[in-house]
Design an enzyme around this catalytic site. Structure first.
Site, PDB file in Angstrom:
ATOM      1  CD  GLU A  34      33.267  39.755  35.883  1.00 50.07           C
ATOM      2  OE1 GLU A  34      33.922  38.872  35.313  1.00 50.07           O
ATOM      3  OE2 GLU A  34      32.620  40.636  35.264  1.00 50.07           O
ATOM      4  CD  GLU A  90      45.614  46.874  27.256  1.00 51.55           C
ATOM      5  OE1 GLU A  90      45.277  48.074  27.350  1.00 51.55           O
ATOM      6  OE2 GLU A  90      44.820  45.952  26.985  1.00 51.55           O
ATOM      7  CB  SER A 122      40.683  42.582  27.024  1.00 50.24           C
ATOM      8  OG  SER A 122      39.760  41.536  26.721  1.00 50.24           O
ATOM      9  CG  PHE A 140      39.006  46.196  36.054  1.00 54.27           C
ATOM     10  CD1 PHE A 140      40.015  46.966  36.630  1.00 54.27           C
ATOM     11  CD2 PHE A 140      39.352  45.350  35.010  1.00 54.27           C
ATOM     12  CE1 PHE A 140      41.327  46.906  36.182  1.00 54.27           C
ATOM     13  CE2 PHE A 140      40.657  45.277  34.549  1.00 54.27           C
ATOM     14  CZ  PHE A 140      41.642  46.050  35.137  1.00 54.27           C
ATOM     15  CB  CYS A 183      42.496  51.964  27.007  1.00 53.40           C
ATOM     16  SG  CYS A 183      41.236  53.245  27.001  1.00 53.40           S
ATOM     17  CE  LYS A 243      29.073  41.331  33.252  1.00 49.66           C
ATOM     18  NZ  LYS A 243      30.504  41.468  33.576  1.00 49.66           N
TER      19      LYS A 243
END
Length: 488
Positions: free
Chosen positions: A180, A379, A230, A153, A285, A177
């Site tokens: 979402e 994180e 993640s 995202f 990240c 993909k």
């Protein structure tokens, strides 16, 4: 498409057509104000198979095209990215919550990634050598077939371009993909690719959640999978994909350490560290997550606090992605305070006038953190930095090496010798010297170490060429009169 028009629903993109087959759906909310902006289908295994079959059908003719023919499409596509810059920037803002400048920079980086892709034919010329009298050996790079890319995202436009241009220019076809939470940018990418002349079936999109990811990992016709997200999910994807005999590179989370030495330039260090921890609301990240202050650096910390006070949610600081993310980030801050850390700047309970339903966390600086605290180890993925103290550089490097992650590390100093120690001893794949976000630019590749990356090779740059291709070796002999030797 006009961004000002609310998208009633997002559809899958299969074989050059947008389609929806009556699946269950999920609302897509804008983190800017919490409003509904669209919905996505929660696709099924059958939808994934439809996309794979379309990509499989398109592969022979696409891979049979010359490099020059394929790159011409991406020349045109890169031009369309530039032409539609404002719209693409607004889409990233709408679905991700970035500031305008951050969203625009993301699209500009996508253009740069396309520029590298169209240079690939100049990089991977085939190898040919006469290995014995009258005998020639040749190595050619060939595409794998149908490949898949699962994207996150936090960079809805840029991260898809980490994989899409290189994989397709090299002759593969793809099923993507997207997260979402941010499906809109990918839809627009598909439209622009078709406008640029990409044949139907070469690029396909399947929206959804866990079921789609699992179907991608399991499908026998998908030869390689890339993933960004993640660490927890990266491990699952890597294990599942490789257990099904696929190539996989899976990028996970990070806990990036910035080592600040007493001789560091105070102004440059403060501005770099704060920009690193707060840029993109800390949802990257490569964000600074831990600052390790070596010896006497209080003057730099004081300057950091003043610098961070100029960062205002809704103005030069975007939102975090969801209400749950906001609650999780603020929970980390509360836990650190409860365990004895000192909150120098508190970003909890931030609101933006007129956007009270949005998900905002202000810049947060936490001092006197110890290595056993969650904010030092896990994180957070928000505009939060934890400050640990070290008596010398050896202790600071030991703290950095103690992290399970290994995406990035940086040192701030005016000493070349001390900087070199960090460059050599830090356990991370990307190192910065007086740079808070040490992201390599093309053709240099992006990728971390340890639990920040699973798989061999990197996801961008030259290294990605190895991942998206396989070598075909050919040995040729035409001359029957050639002198007899071991190859004969």
């Amino acid at each position: 498409m006009n961004v000002s028009e609310t998208l009633s629903e997002v559809k899958n993109y299969i074989d050059g057509k947008f389609e929806r087959n009556g699946q269950n759906s999920m609302d897509v909310l804008s983190p800017l104000d919490g409003s509904k902006i669209s919905s996505i289908p929660l696709s099924t295994i059958q939808d994934v198979d439809s996309a794979v079959q379309a990509a499989k059908k398109a592969f022979p003719s696409w891979s049979d095209m010359t490099f020059k023919e394929r790159v011409q499409i991406f020349f045109r596509y890169r031009t369309l990215l530039e032409k539609n810059m404002e719209e693409l920037t607004e889409l990233v803002q709408l679905e991700n919550g970035k500031t305008y400048g951050e969203a625009k920079a993301e699209v500009e980086k996508s253009m740069e990634l396309c520029e590298f892709a169209v240079s690939i034919p100049q990089i991977i010329t085939n190898e040919v050598q006469e290995v014995s009298k009258g005998v020639e050996c040749r190595i050619e790079r060939k595409p794998l077939g149908v490949v898949a890319s699962i994207t996150p995202f936090n960079f809805p436009n840029m991260v898809p371009h980490w994989t899409l241009p290189n994989a397709l220019v090299l002759g593969n076809t793809m099923v993507m993909k997207p997260s979402e939470l941010v499906p809109l940018s990918t839809v627009r990418m598909a439209e622009l690719l078709k406008e640029a002349g990409l044949p139907d079936g070469v690029f396909n999109i399947v929206n959804g959640g866990k079921e789609v990811v699992e179907a991608i990992c399991d499908h026998e016709d998908i030869k390689a999978v890339s993933f960004v997200g993640s660490t927890k999910v990266a491990k699952i994807v890597y294990k599942r994909a490789t257990s099904n005999l696929k190539r996989c590179v899976a990028l996970g989370g990070a806990k990036n350490h910035l080592l600040v030495l007493p001789d560091a330039n105070p102004e440059m260090t403060a501005s770099n560290v704060v920009a690193s921890m707060s840029g993109c609301a800390g949802q990257r990240c490569m964000a600074a997550s831990v600052m390790v202050g070596v010896d006497k650096v209080q003057h730099i910390i004081d300057r950091m606090v003043e610098e961070a006070k100029t960062i205002i949610p809704g103005e030069n600081l975007g939102s975090v992605i969801t209400k749950e993310a906001k609650e999780r980030i603020e929970g980390y801050i509360a836990e650190a305070e409860k365990n004895g850390a000192k909150i120098l700047l508190d970003g909890r309970n931030a609101t933006v006038k007129g956007k009270e339903g949005g998900y905002y966390v202000g810049p947060t600086i936490i001092d006197y953190v110890t290595t056993d605290m969650s904010v030092a180890r896990e994180e957070i993925f928000g505009p939060v930095i934890s400050i640990l103290r070290a008596k010398d550089l050896d202790e600071a490097i030991e703290i950095e090496n103690g992290s399970n992650y290994g995406n990035a590390a940086a040192v701030f100093t005016q000493s070349g010798g001390l900087a070199k120690q960090v460059m050599e001893r830090a356990s991370a794949g990307m190192i910065g010297v007086n740079i808070g976000v040490p992201v390599p630019r093309e053709p240099f590749s992006f990728g971390g170490w340890n639990e920040s990356k699973f798989g061999v090779g990197d996801i961008t740059g030259r290294s990605s060429i190895e991942f998206w291709t396989q070598n075909k070796k050919t040995t040729i002999k035409w001359n029957p009169e050639a002198k007899t030797n071991w190859m004969s």
